[in-house]
Write a protein that holds these residues in place. Sequence first.
Motif, PDB file in Angstrom:
ATOM      1  N   LEU A 122      15.816  33.759 -14.167  1.00 16.76           N
ATOM      2  CA  LEU A 122      16.558  34.941 -14.627  1.00 16.76           C
ATOM      3  C   LEU A 122      16.227  35.240 -16.096  1.00 16.76           C
ATOM      4  CD1 LEU A 122      20.166  34.520 -13.170  1.00 16.76           C
ATOM      5  CD2 LEU A 122      18.441  36.184 -12.502  1.00 16.76           C
ATOM      6  N   THR A 123      16.145  34.168 -16.882  1.00 21.64           N
ATOM      7  CA  THR A 123      15.843  34.331 -18.312  1.00 21.64           C
ATOM      8  C   THR A 123      14.457  34.972 -18.485  1.00 21.64           C
ATOM      9  OG1 THR A 123      17.017  32.252 -18.622  1.00 21.64           O
ATOM     10  CG2 THR A 123      15.881  33.130 -20.533  1.00 21.64           C
ATOM     11  N   VAL A 124      13.512  34.485 -17.682  1.00 16.85           N
ATOM     12  CA  VAL A 124      12.147  35.019 -17.771  1.00 16.85           C
ATOM     13  C   VAL A 124      12.137  36.500 -17.391  1.00 16.85           C
ATOM     14  CG1 VAL A 124       9.819  34.873 -16.813  1.00 16.85           C
ATOM     15  CG2 VAL A 124      11.066  32.789 -17.328  1.00 16.85           C
ATOM     16  N   ARG A 125      12.833  36.821 -16.300  1.00 13.75           N
ATOM     17  CA  ARG A 125      12.876  38.240 -15.886  1.00 13.75           C
ATOM     18  C   ARG A 125      13.521  39.093 -16.975  1.00 13.75           C
ATOM     19  NH1 ARG A 125      11.372  37.928 -10.384  1.00 13.75           N
ATOM     20  NH2 ARG A 125      12.287  36.162  -9.303  1.00 13.75           N
ATOM     21  N   SER A 126      14.566  38.548 -17.605  1.00  8.26           N
ATOM     22  CA  SER A 126      15.226  39.288 -18.696  1.00  8.26           C
ATOM     23  C   SER A 126      14.262  39.499 -19.856  1.00  8.26           C
ATOM     24  CB  SER A 126      16.440  38.533 -19.222  1.00  8.26           C
ATOM     25  OG  SER A 126      17.382  38.412 -18.222  1.00  8.26           O
ATOM     26  N   PHE A 127      13.465  38.466 -20.159  1.00 10.31           N
ATOM     27  CA  PHE A 127      12.515  38.605 -21.274  1.00 10.31           C
ATOM     28  C   PHE A 127      11.579  39.779 -21.025  1.00 10.31           C
ATOM     29  CE2 PHE A 127       8.139  37.650 -22.647  1.00 10.31           C
ATOM     30  CZ  PHE A 127       8.315  37.794 -24.007  1.00 10.31           C
ATOM     31  N   PHE A 128      11.145  39.947 -19.794  1.00 14.05           N
ATOM     32  CA  PHE A 128      10.204  41.029 -19.504  1.00 14.05           C
ATOM     33  C   PHE A 128      10.870  42.396 -19.431  1.00 14.05           C
ATOM     34  CE2 PHE A 128       7.521  37.498 -17.927  1.00 14.05           C
ATOM     35  CZ  PHE A 128       6.404  37.776 -18.694  1.00 14.05           C
ATOM     36  N   ARG A 129      12.145  42.436 -18.994  1.00 10.48           N
ATOM     37  CA  ARG A 129      12.743  43.756 -18.740  1.00 10.48           C
ATOM     38  C   ARG A 129      13.946  44.089 -19.602  1.00 10.48           C
ATOM     39  NH1 ARG A 129      10.791  42.943 -13.495  1.00 10.48           N
ATOM     40  NH2 ARG A 129       9.495  44.686 -12.857  1.00 10.48           N
ATOM     41  N   ASP A 130      14.714  43.070 -20.006  1.00  7.18           N
ATOM     42  CA  ASP A 130      16.021  43.367 -20.596  1.00  7.18           C
ATOM     43  C   ASP A 130      16.362  42.283 -21.626  1.00  7.18           C
ATOM     44  OD1 ASP A 130      18.602  44.225 -21.006  1.00  7.18           O
ATOM     45  OD2 ASP A 130      19.397  43.324 -19.169  1.00  7.18           O
ATOM     46  N   THR A 131      15.723  42.388 -22.796  1.00  8.60           N
ATOM     47  CA  THR A 131      15.807  41.274 -23.765  1.00  8.60           C
ATOM     48  C   THR A 131      17.230  40.949 -24.206  1.00  8.60           C
ATOM     49  OG1 THR A 131      15.186  42.898 -25.403  1.00  8.60           O
ATOM     50  CG2 THR A 131      13.487  41.334 -24.776  1.00  8.60           C
ATOM     51  N   LYS A 132      18.126  41.940 -24.127  1.00  7.92           N
ATOM     52  CA  LYS A 132      19.478  41.653 -24.617  1.00  7.92           C
ATOM     53  C   LYS A 132      20.225  40.645 -23.724  1.00  7.92           C
ATOM     54  CE  LYS A 132      22.016  45.592 -22.670  1.00  7.92           C
ATOM     55  NZ  LYS A 132      20.916  46.072 -21.800  1.00  7.92           N
ATOM     56  N   SER A 133      19.732  40.450 -22.478  1.00  6.36           N
ATOM     57  CA  SER A 133      20.378  39.469 -21.584  1.00  6.36           C
ATOM     58  C   SER A 133      19.791  38.062 -21.716  1.00  6.36           C
ATOM     59  CB  SER A 133      20.238  39.915 -20.123  1.00  6.36           C
ATOM     60  OG  SER A 133      20.767  41.192 -19.964  1.00  6.36           O
ATOM     61  N   VAL A 134      18.705  37.942 -22.481  1.00  8.88           N
ATOM     62  CA  VAL A 134      18.005  36.651 -22.563  1.00  8.88           C
ATOM     63  C   VAL A 134      18.944  35.534 -23.020  1.00  8.88           C
ATOM     64  CG1 VAL A 134      16.283  35.392 -23.942  1.00  8.88           C
ATOM     65  CG2 VAL A 134      15.647  37.518 -22.826  1.00  8.88           C
ATOM     66  N   ARG A 135      19.716  35.815 -24.039  1.00  9.71           N
ATOM     67  CA  ARG A 135      20.569  34.780 -24.626  1.00  9.71           C
ATOM     68  C   ARG A 135      21.564  34.237 -23.593  1.00  9.71           C
ATOM     69  NH1 ARG A 135      25.030  34.380 -27.656  1.00  9.71           N
ATOM     70  NH2 ARG A 135      25.001  32.775 -29.258  1.00  9.71           N
ATOM     71  N   ASP A 136      22.199  35.166 -22.859  1.00 13.92           N
ATOM     72  CA  ASP A 136      23.187  34.745 -21.851  1.00 13.92           C
ATOM     73  C   ASP A 136      22.541  33.895 -20.765  1.00 13.92           C
ATOM     74  OD1 ASP A 136      25.109  36.087 -23.201  1.00 13.92           O
ATOM     75  OD2 ASP A 136      24.939  37.928 -22.009  1.00 13.92           O
ATOM     76  N   ASP A 137      21.376  34.361 -20.301  1.00 17.68           N
ATOM     77  CA  ASP A 137      20.701  33.626 -19.222  1.00 17.68           C
ATOM     78  C   ASP A 137      20.223  32.258 -19.708  1.00 17.68           C
ATOM     79  OD1 ASP A 137      21.112  35.702 -17.450  1.00 17.68           O
ATOM     80  OD2 ASP A 137      19.262  36.717 -18.015  1.00 17.68           O
ATOM     81  N   ALA A 138      19.700  32.243 -20.941  1.00 17.74           N
ATOM     82  CA  ALA A 138      19.204  30.972 -21.495  1.00 17.74           C
ATOM     83  C   ALA A 138      20.365  29.983 -21.663  1.00 17.74           C
ATOM     84  CB  ALA A 138      18.515  31.214 -22.831  1.00 17.74           C
ATOM     85  N   HIS A 139      21.528  30.516 -21.945  1.00 20.51           N
ATOM     86  CA  HIS A 139      22.703  29.648 -22.110  1.00 20.51           C
ATOM     87  C   HIS A 139      23.017  28.895 -20.808  1.00 20.51           C
ATOM     88  CE1 HIS A 139      26.511  28.263 -23.642  1.00 20.51           C
ATOM     89  NE2 HIS A 139      27.097  28.704 -22.533  1.00 20.51           N
ATOM     90  N   LYS A 140      22.820  29.598 -19.676  1.00 19.95           N
ATOM     91  CA  LYS A 140      23.071  28.946 -18.371  1.00 19.95           C
ATOM     92  C   LYS A 140      22.089  27.797 -18.158  1.00 19.95           C
ATOM     93  CE  LYS A 140      24.812  33.109 -16.272  1.00 19.95           C
ATOM     94  NZ  LYS A 140      24.267  34.366 -15.808  1.00 19.95           N
ATOM     95  N   VAL A 141      20.838  28.006 -18.590  1.00 24.06           N
ATOM     96  CA  VAL A 141      19.833  26.943 -18.450  1.00 24.06           C
ATOM     97  C   VAL A 141      20.310  25.705 -19.218  1.00 24.06           C
ATOM     98  CG1 VAL A 141      17.423  26.276 -18.900  1.00 24.06           C
ATOM     99  CG2 VAL A 141      17.957  28.633 -18.247  1.00 24.06           C
ATOM    100  N   THR A 142      20.781  25.925 -20.445  1.00 28.81           N
ATOM    101  CA  THR A 142      21.252  24.800 -21.272  1.00 28.81           C
ATOM    102  C   THR A 142      22.426  24.089 -20.588  1.00 28.81           C
ATOM    103  OG1 THR A 142      20.660  26.138 -23.163  1.00 28.81           O
ATOM    104  CG2 THR A 142      21.977  24.210 -23.632  1.00 28.81           C
ATOM    105  N   PHE A 143      23.316  24.911 -20.007  1.00 31.29           N
ATOM    106  CA  PHE A 143      24.485  24.334 -19.324  1.00 31.29           C
ATOM    107  C   PHE A 143      24.041  23.400 -18.199  1.00 31.29           C
ATOM    108  CE2 PHE A 143      27.307  24.536 -15.643  1.00 31.29           C
ATOM    109  CZ  PHE A 143      28.470  24.030 -16.191  1.00 31.29           C
ATOM    110  N   TYR A 144      23.119  23.888 -17.349  1.00 31.44           N
ATOM    111  CA  TYR A 144      22.673  23.073 -16.212  1.00 31.44           C
ATOM    112  C   TYR A 144      21.888  21.849 -16.684  1.00 31.44           C
ATOM    113  CZ  TYR A 144      24.234  26.495 -12.781  1.00 31.44           C
ATOM    114  OH  TYR A 144      25.005  27.308 -12.009  1.00 31.44           O
TER     115      TYR A 144
END
Lengths: 220, 350
Positions: free
Chosen positions: A140-162
């Motif tokens: 999800l983070t990767v897709r956000s990086f390509f299309r919707d950079t403002k969501s990157v932080r939120d998605d990356a946060h989930k990666v850290t959580f897991y």
Amino acid sequence: MFGFKTESLFGQTKQLEREIDQFVDILSEVGLVFKSIVSLYLNNGNSDKFDGMVEQVRGMESKADKITKEVERTLYEETLIPDARSDVLRLLEHMDELIGMYQGNCYHFSIQKPDFPKEFHRDLISLCETVVNCVESLCLTVRSFFRDTKSVRDDAHKVTFYEKESDIQFSSLARKIFDSKLPLDQKMHLRYFVEKIDRICDQAEDIADEIQIYAIKRSI
Amino acid sequence: MDLTIIVFLLGGLFLGWSLGANDAANVFGTAVGTRMIRFQTAAIVCGIFVILGAVISGAGTTETLGKLGSINALPGAFAACVAAGLAVYLMTKFGLPVSTTQAIVGAIVGWNIYTGSSTNIQVLITIISTWVLCPIIAGLIAMFLFTITKRILRYNTLHILRLDAYTRLLLLLAGAFGAYSLGANNIANVMGVFVPISPFTDINIMNILYLSSAGQLFLLGGIAIAVGVVTYSKKVMLTVGSDLLRLSPVAAFIVVISHSIVLFVFASQGISNFLNSINLPSIPLVPVSSSQAIVGAIIGIGILKGGKEVKWGIAGRIALGWFILPVIAALIAFLSLFVLQNIFNQTISF
């Protein structure tokens, strides 16, 4: 016109978009297959179905390799995204390594045939689920990086959580293994597998961190 | 046509070449510097649109420059052009994007001083004030467009590759518009001094193609600029594109479009007439500096980003060039007029 191939540029762009999407799809699917492979192995050991699935992972990894090379070639030949090209290529390479880690784990199960006692099955499956969720969040983070950079932080946060979740599960499982009455060589062997699976999350987190930096660089 | 006339016209063509090598780089510098457009593509598009702008809309600014000092002998015009061209060439050698406008104005003032002609101070003040206004306006336009674009992109989910493709196309269109505006605005620098003494006669082919004598001069000047772009502008393009401030491709587009708008506004008789018709003060049609416009736009964006990324040292060196250039051009003009008059026995004014 004037050496500026407008039509082919847009055609090429769409093709590349599809290929990058496909690459992320592969990463996501490999995770799901890996989860099934581990469950299958714990329940049935090495079977034809298990071998078929390992072969499926190998095919996916090889397809991902081809896509990486193709994207790399096109980005350089057509001098596309000059400001973000090296970031994108590094990202694809690191994601490819992640697919390689999944594949490596599958091979290790197939070759070394670790003997996990039933009491550890639930924990191992749970760890695998967390790892797959972590990589899913990375996708999800990767897709956000390509299309919707403002969501990157939120998605990356989930990666850290897991990733943190996976560390806890790994420690707990490793402790259980070493507290058990199994012989030391088997304990070491099982710990090796658990650690290898947990490492996938570490790599995913590293990639998510990189993406956050790339996203900042992408701002105009 | 007399051979000496051709030789004297070469002075203007040399200046045109200098302008192409230097000022035209501003139009595509950011695009080429950020590797979004190949130099070859940029040079061809720039060359074609500079010629179109010069021939179609070059008259307005030429009239204003003519008022500053009306050079009335071909050798005098030659000296002024060579002086301006040499001054620009020297500065370009150092990779500084200097202004042909300031060079020619310096050279005309040099001619005025040498021949004892009066300089129209009112026009000089108008021209100099536009030099100050030009980068400020370009900077403000760039800041406005940058803020809007950033907001639009924030709420847009364009794929990075799609955005890249659109940006390339927009950079090319903005560059074409910029080259047209440059031709329209700056052709006065190249051929303006020759217009009152044009050696050409009007061409009219069956009422389909009409080209006035001034139009023919503009066409020649435009071609000279185009040759300058193709042969010598690459180095300056890379200076503008990457040295002053590291620009993202989208920011590069904003810089080019802001610069083009300023040049177009200061060259457009249509806009000037429209403002007049609604009782607003008309914009003076003055050849402004494309270098100043581009630097103004880049600094405008740099300020929005907090000002830390702007390499003020290079900006300062460029600004220093603006002061030195007119003085050098005036001195060279003075010297070459002296040589022409006393060594080659040429009439430099009537």
